[in-house]
Enzyme design. Sequence first.
Site, PDB file in Angstrom:
ATOM      1  N   GLU A  65      -3.271   6.488  -9.612  1.00 20.49           N
ATOM      2  CA  GLU A  65      -2.498   6.293  -8.388  1.00 20.49           C
ATOM      3  C   GLU A  65      -2.203   7.582  -7.619  1.00 20.49           C
ATOM      4  O   GLU A  65      -1.352   7.591  -6.735  1.00 20.49           O
ATOM      5  CB  GLU A  65      -1.192   5.540  -8.697  1.00 20.49           C
ATOM      6  N   GLU A 114      -5.016  -2.800 -11.084  1.00 19.57           N
ATOM      7  CA  GLU A 114      -3.905  -3.212 -11.947  1.00 19.57           C
ATOM      8  C   GLU A 114      -3.294  -4.495 -11.394  1.00 19.57           C
ATOM      9  O   GLU A 114      -2.757  -4.495 -10.288  1.00 19.57           O
ATOM     10  CB  GLU A 114      -2.807  -2.137 -12.001  1.00 19.57           C
TER      11      GLU A 114
END
Length: 882
Positions: free
Chosen positions: A488, A554
């Site tokens: 991320e 995710e």
Amino acid sequence: MYSFKQKIKLALTACLLSTGILPVIAQQSYELNQGWKCTKANTVQASGTQISSPQFDLSAWKPAVVPGTVLTTQLANKEIPDPFYGLNNEKIPDIYHVGKEYYTYWFVKDFEEKKPASGEKVWLKFRGINYSCEIFVNGQKVNKEPFEGMFLRKVFDITNLLASNGKNRLAVIVYPSNSPGNPNGGQGGDGTIAKNVAIQYTAGWDWIRPIRDRNTGIWDKVQIEKTGLVNLKDPHVITLVSGVRTPEGLQQPATVKTTAELENTSDSPVSGVLSFKLNGQTVSEKLTLPAKSSKTYKIKDLIVNNPKLWWPAGYGPQNLYDAEFSFTPNGQKVSDFEKLQVGIREIQTSWNTTTQSRQIAVNGQKIFIKGGNWIISDAMLRFSKERYDAEIRYHRDMNLNLIRIWGGALVERPEFYEACDKYGLLVFQDFWMSGDCNGRWIDPMKKEDQWTRRKYPDNHPLFLESAADMIKMVRNFPSLAMWCGGNEITPPEDILVPLRDKILPELDGTRWFVDYSNSDAMSYNFLGGNGDGPYGIQPLEVFWQQRTFPFNSEVGSVGTGDYESLKRFIPEENLKVPYHNTGTKPDTVWTYHTYTGVGYNQFIDPYGKPKDIKDFGLKAQLVNYDQYRGLMEGFSAHQWDWYTGVIIWKTQNPWTAMRGQMYDYYLDPNACLYGLRSGSELVHIMANPIDGMLMMVNNDFTAKRNLMLVATAYDTKGNSKLITKVFTYIEATSIKKILSVKNILDELGAKDGSFLSLQLLDENQKIVSDNFYWYPNAEGKYSGLQTMPTANVEVVAKRLSGDKIEVSLTNKDEKTIAFFNRVSLVNSQSKERILPTFYDDNYVSITPKTTKKVVLEAKAGTQPTQISIEGWNLPIRYIDIK
């Protein structure tokens, strides 16, 4: 293709003489993995030179676990309670509060190795120390330069340090990291754990509690290796497979490109032959190595005719070739060699303009990615080849084809990659960054601001050196599919640019590199937000109708086990239904182990409020199964239109947690695994929960013709209605709508709910896909399940070849459905499950007058075994195995 040094005493046979390779010197490699001793460093006043003297008294020192950490040693010596049980972790001192000295330890190992003859070398090899250390052998310091960083392998020439009598002592003092971080409850605690080039989760996350020593210790293998004066290191194999291939039939040739690093330790130039052997073929290069040099050399290409290709799980076989590199000085014996296994395959990526995301192809064939996020096998780094094998096999059994290794952990060990090669799991490997610790967001739990955290870690050259070393360690595995800069967030620019533009192209150059895990370069974020999720339990309609990110890295997060699983780590006094009313908070032990009660409550209650913990565990499995089948079906329904892939957050836990797992820490599968297994079938029949549309999914490279679809609805009393029985077909890598069954199900189940059985049969009437749904009534409650009579199931278990057992389940009733039955292999005396056990299906439902078979496999050893079966309307029974 994977690389591992497998040195054994041998003499090359006469057949090798034709290649110019003469008999090898006696050489070997072995691990120093037993007989270690340790003590806390501040309890001994002696220096490293003194401690490493074989005469220094160690009688008061305690046994140590190596490979291992300070905590694993303390646990083995019963100095601490099991931190994975109950609230025991709270009883263990945290390094942030007690200081580094508390977890600074000496580790000592006595070993026998005589000084070699002239022309031979003895090497001391470390595959991982956390975080820094000083190394001594026989009273002399080995590492003249600092040895720090969790992700570096180090090799030392100890030839001249060995004792003349062969009695040697190795002593290592291991220091924890300078920034262990405050475990204040944030993601990665206060974030300062990321100042290190090390694992970040050890300061705590929303799915794990802090690891109190932050994994300080000699956590990976220590080896002694013997070679000649020329050491062969880090060989590299690249396989090129042109065109679009299929798993069957005659193959066009493949090209194998190779290099190897040769280190000449002698004071004189050495001439000789560098060779590579695969599939009965040998290619070689004549070389002259300068004195005291280390350089990478290229060997001419090797062409493999009609190669046996490596494919991801489900698409074809995982063929692997034995291969070997060697270097032979002119007129002398082999100086060194490396054995590998090579998987011939090529991975390609391209941009899908329809989905606006990257898509992955293997050997020219596009693969719809069905993946799972992986943290680490064990939070305390207790790794084993056997555990890796079991965990990766479970992922294969879920019908997944990719594992993403999350950036807050590590580059996985070679044994992990070996298992992925074996079972056909592609690997998406993150480097060690996370948006939480490394500053992507404002976070009041963090000690330092975003600008400061953005510069983590403190030592950028160490990060790059470690990255280069880890690339060399795992680049030969065919399962490794892509590299990722971080979770991320991108690495800082002075790490990202050399990693992307220099290190990876030079050391690998064959795999896609994405700068961070939810980058627009991977999956264009036209929806806003962070690019991940949704997380937590969702109404099934969400997975089908709410479009998310086109290659979602995710999504999803449930995974509570059943009663048998829960009682392994929750004390009996806490083993109660974790909620009673909507506003009731779960027990502290449950929340400590990351139970998310709000999510489960609203999904379990429609089955009836649990009357006890066993009832809760069973109903949680119904939710688990439905969630993961529905998740993968929803994404599959939009493959190549909305999506090119999905990676579930997450499929395993490295400790006893209840967030995102298909099996528990003890390797006991729950219903998540089998719901996901169903929804992820290569060829699958399914029903849209919104409009009742029956759909076929074909992920295979070939069209499927002459399939028969059989769709049958049942009410909860067992009355059946045949909806359709029709021949159908589906093209390769496609989806197909057939008909809607919504009106039928709504009418049949308005009062008490209903069931739907879907099957695809091939032309031999063999089941290709078997899917069984249960639906609530018009009010959203499963009222009919509450009144189902006990099923009459005949169970026969018989042992097949090897470790396999076949369990036949025959429903003798005319109408009653035997609903949601779990089969387990148990110890016939204790009645505890034997773990790990692998089942080709589980949590099965058997319609009236039909038989289902479950085949399981386990190495039970000498334990007396039985089969247990227990279901929604079938009390637990124990069956002897014939």
